[in-house]
Design a protein around this motif. Sequence first.
Motif, PDB file in Angstrom:
ATOM      1  N   PHE A 110      44.362  57.879  39.664  1.00 29.85           N
ATOM      2  CA  PHE A 110      44.245  57.371  38.301  1.00 29.85           C
ATOM      3  C   PHE A 110      45.192  56.193  38.083  1.00 29.85           C
ATOM      4  N   LEU A 111      46.416  56.308  38.575  1.00 31.02           N
ATOM      5  CA  LEU A 111      47.373  55.202  38.454  1.00 31.02           C
ATOM      6  C   LEU A 111      46.876  53.966  39.191  1.00 31.02           C
ATOM      7  N   GLY A 112      46.408  54.157  40.418  1.00 32.44           N
ATOM      8  CA  GLY A 112      45.976  53.022  41.230  1.00 32.44           C
ATOM      9  C   GLY A 112      44.714  52.345  40.747  1.00 32.44           C
ATOM     10  N   PHE A 113      43.774  53.120  40.181  1.00 30.73           N
ATOM     11  CA  PHE A 113      42.497  52.546  39.774  1.00 30.73           C
ATOM     12  C   PHE A 113      42.463  52.052  38.335  1.00 30.73           C
ATOM     13  N   TYR A 114      43.232  52.668  37.438  1.00 34.88           N
ATOM     14  CA  TYR A 114      43.112  52.328  36.033  1.00 34.88           C
ATOM     15  C   TYR A 114      44.387  51.769  35.407  1.00 34.88           C
ATOM     16  N   ILE A 115      45.511  52.417  35.604  1.00 33.20           N
ATOM     17  CA  ILE A 115      46.740  52.018  34.916  1.00 33.20           C
ATOM     18  C   ILE A 115      47.283  50.700  35.479  1.00 33.20           C
ATOM     19  N   VAL A 116      47.471  50.624  36.788  1.00 34.70           N
ATOM     20  CA  VAL A 116      48.042  49.414  37.397  1.00 34.70           C
ATOM     21  C   VAL A 116      47.160  48.182  37.147  1.00 34.70           C
ATOM     22  N   PRO A 117      45.841  48.237  37.350  1.00 36.60           N
ATOM     23  CA  PRO A 117      45.037  47.045  37.050  1.00 36.60           C
ATOM     24  C   PRO A 117      45.090  46.609  35.589  1.00 36.60           C
ATOM     25  N   SER A 118      45.140  47.553  34.667  1.00 38.04           N
ATOM     26  CA  SER A 118      45.207  47.146  33.266  1.00 38.04           C
ATOM     27  C   SER A 118      46.550  46.509  32.935  1.00 38.04           C
ATOM     28  N   ILE A 119      47.625  46.963  33.559  1.00 37.62           N
ATOM     29  CA  ILE A 119      48.943  46.338  33.348  1.00 37.62           C
ATOM     30  C   ILE A 119      48.966  44.937  33.947  1.00 37.62           C
ATOM     31  N   ILE A 120      48.430  44.779  35.129  1.00 39.60           N
ATOM     32  CA  ILE A 120      48.442  43.473  35.793  1.00 39.60           C
ATOM     33  C   ILE A 120      47.568  42.471  35.027  1.00 39.60           C
ATOM     34  N   LYS A 121      46.435  42.901  34.497  1.00 46.23           N
ATOM     35  CA  LYS A 121      45.544  41.998  33.777  1.00 46.23           C
ATOM     36  C   LYS A 121      46.165  41.498  32.484  1.00 46.23           C
ATOM     37  N   ARG A 122      47.003  42.297  31.862  1.00 41.91           N
ATOM     38  CA  ARG A 122      47.607  41.908  30.583  1.00 41.91           C
ATOM     39  C   ARG A 122      48.823  41.014  30.740  1.00 41.91           C
ATOM     40  N   ARG A 123      49.370  40.932  31.950  1.00 47.04           N
ATOM     41  CA  ARG A 123      50.550  40.083  32.162  1.00 47.04           C
ATOM     42  C   ARG A 123      50.215  38.647  32.094  1.00 47.04           C
TER      43      ARG A 123
END
Length: 123
Positions: A110-123
């Motif tokens: 869940f962290l690798g597929f959803y949380i990390v990509p959403s954090i990276i996209k918002r930066r």
Amino acid sequence: MKVNSWAVCLGAFLAFLAITLMTDNIKWGFITGLTISVGGFKWIRIKRKEAKEELEYDERVNLNILQSSLYVYSGSLVLLLSYLIVSSQILNNISINIELLTWYLAITLFLGFYIVPSIIKRR
């Protein structure tokens, strides 16, 4: 038919409740609710991408997402390997609960597929 996040959450909760009551086992209800919620959110994401509501990202952002997800997976596997080595070599006792291992792997995915990509996209 317009489906939003609340409908997916409500459907997952109702499926969780129904399966738990039918089987008297919370594990199967949780698996059903989790499957419905992940599938529903993935479907919403695909529909938004088709409607061009989501911004397109360049190669650098996609590469950063890939690298960050790789770091999460590598770190979680090193942590699991360290636990297994310490418990087998030093403690001489491997007592790993399968349900906890399943939770650990599910949270890692869940962290690798959803949380990390959403954090990276918002930066």
